[in-house]
Design a protein around this motif. Structure first.
Motif, short mmCIF file in Angstrom:
data_model
loop_
_atom_site.label_atom_id
_atom_site.label_comp_id
_atom_site.label_asym_id
_atom_site.label_seq_id
_atom_site.Cartn_x
_atom_site.Cartn_y
_atom_site.Cartn_z
N ARG A 94 -114.28 -15.34 -62.47
CA ARG A 94 -114.58 -14.68 -63.62
C ARG A 94 -113.98 -13.06 -63.54
NH1 ARG A 94 -121.06 -13.35 -61.98
NH2 ARG A 94 -120.47 -11.73 -60.49
N ASN A 97 -115.79 -8.36 -68.69
CA ASN A 97 -115.61 -7.81 -69.89
C ASN A 97 -116.23 -6.41 -70.19
OD1 ASN A 97 -115.52 -6.97 -72.91
ND2 ASN A 97 -114.61 -8.99 -73.25
N TYR A 150 -118.73 -11.80 -69.01
CA TYR A 150 -117.74 -12.31 -68.12
C TYR A 150 -116.85 -13.41 -68.75
CZ TYR A 150 -119.33 -9.97 -63.86
OH TYR A 150 -119.91 -9.23 -62.95
N GLU A 151 -115.56 -13.26 -68.60
CA GLU A 151 -114.61 -14.56 -69.19
C GLU A 151 -114.60 -15.24 -67.80
OE1 GLU A 151 -110.33 -15.33 -71.27
OE2 GLU A 151 -111.19 -13.11 -70.75
N TYR A 152 -114.16 -16.71 -67.86
CA TYR A 152 -114.23 -17.58 -66.90
C TYR A 152 -112.89 -18.33 -66.84
CZ TYR A 152 -119.13 -16.55 -66.33
OH TYR A 152 -120.39 -15.77 -66.31
N TYR A 154 -116.18 -16.19 -79.51
CA TYR A 154 -115.76 -17.49 -78.71
C TYR A 154 -114.51 -17.64 -78.60
CZ TYR A 154 -115.59 -22.50 -77.91
OH TYR A 154 -115.46 -23.94 -77.61
N GLN A 183 -111.85 -20.59 -76.12
CA GLN A 183 -111.87 -21.69 -75.03
C GLN A 183 -110.37 -22.22 -75.16
OE1 GLN A 183 -115.23 -23.99 -73.62
NE2 GLN A 183 -113.99 -25.67 -74.05
N TYR A 193 -112.69 -19.81 -70.52
CA TYR A 193 -113.42 -19.61 -71.80
C TYR A 193 -114.10 -18.24 -71.82
CZ TYR A 193 -117.34 -20.97 -68.94
OH TYR A 193 -118.44 -21.19 -68.16
N TYR A 194 -114.73 -18.00 -72.85
CA TYR A 194 -115.47 -16.88 -73.08
C TYR A 194 -116.26 -16.85 -74.19
CZ TYR A 194 -117.01 -12.11 -74.69
OH TYR A 194 -117.69 -11.04 -74.90
N ASP A 195 -117.59 -16.48 -74.21
CA ASP A 195 -118.34 -16.46 -75.46
C ASP A 195 -119.54 -15.43 -75.27
OD1 ASP A 195 -120.44 -17.80 -74.18
OD2 ASP A 195 -120.41 -19.56 -75.55
N ASN A 196 -120.05 -14.88 -76.12
CA ASN A 196 -121.14 -13.83 -76.32
C ASN A 196 -122.30 -14.60 -76.93
OD1 ASN A 196 -122.74 -11.80 -76.36
ND2 ASN A 196 -121.46 -10.61 -77.28
#
Length: 228
Positions: free
Chosen positions: A49, A52, A58-60, A161, A163, A181-184
């Motif tokens: 991770r 951010n 976190y982005e993974y 988002y 991915q 991937y990353y999302d809030n």
């Protein structure tokens, strides 16, 4: 506005996949995790991770294998929205349509009680590449603004988002998988719950997907018979 976004999305996609080696060499042959924190490993899945600072999330990066599922089948299963409704228990609603002059996917995710559902509107691109004589299947998704699919009461719209999912052979009968991937998800979700979801959700998803790959040929045969 949608035309300008379409151009930007294509440029972003070309940057992400401007050369097959970007994903394959850096992520499959030698994972590029410099600056990333090792997060967890479970059932053959390694997760890293990256914090951010803007969002505090976190982005993974995820590295895993699907032992008995070839990458062409895995990519089909990953792309087949109708089939996903049958094997992914978290899908509340999922479809693809034309909206605001572009083809988008709407995805309503059932979060565990008592949390509200989250929904996504995103564009998706699919590419088949080649590296060292082997096919590489790449899917990229990114959230978009879409006035023709308005937010729903009681559902939180995730508008940040992205991915990427890349699949290739493991050299046997299965697949190597890489996801970034990353999302809030917004809302008041405790950090410990987000961490728990990241640690357990991805391995669980890959396990569900592996089972779905095994039964996909039968599903396709039944669908073809029903439409013939």
């Amino acid at each position: 506005m949608h035309i300008a976004f379409g151009v930007l999305f294509k440029l972003y996609w070309m940057h992400e996949l401007s050369a097959p080696s970007l994903f394959v060499v850096r992520e499959f042959d030698t994972p590029d995790v410099e600056g990333w924190e090792f997060f967890t490993e479970s059932h053959g899945v390694k997760i890293y991770r990256l914090y951010n600072e803007t969002s505090g999330l976190y982005e993974y990066k995820v590295y895993g294998t699907l032992d008995d599922c070839p990458p062409d089948v895995c990519s089909e299963v990953y792309l087949d929205l109708e089939y996903r409704k049958k094997w992914d228990s978290y899908v509340s609603e999922l479809y693809e349509r034309e909206a605001n002059g572009m083809k988008v996917i709407y995805w309503d995710v059932a979060y565990p009680f008592p949390m509200s559902h989250r929904d996504y509107v995103y564009k998706r691109e699919y590419k088949e590449l080649e590296h060292n004589g082997q096919k590489v299947y790449a899917v990229m998704a990114k959230s978009v603004e879409c006035s023709e699919i308005p937010e729903k009461s009681g559902v939180i719209r995730v508008d940040d988002y992205k991915q990427s999912c890349v699949l290739t052979t493991d050299g046997k009968v299965g697949s190597k998988a890489f996801m970034r991937y990353y999302d809030n998800p917004k809302g008041m979700i405790p950090t410990w719950l987000i961490n728990w979801g990241a640690k357990t959700g991805v391995p669980s998803f890959l396990t569900m997907m592996q089972k779905a790959c095994r039964t996909y040929p039968e599903y396709k045969a039944k669908r073809m018979a029903a439409t013939s």
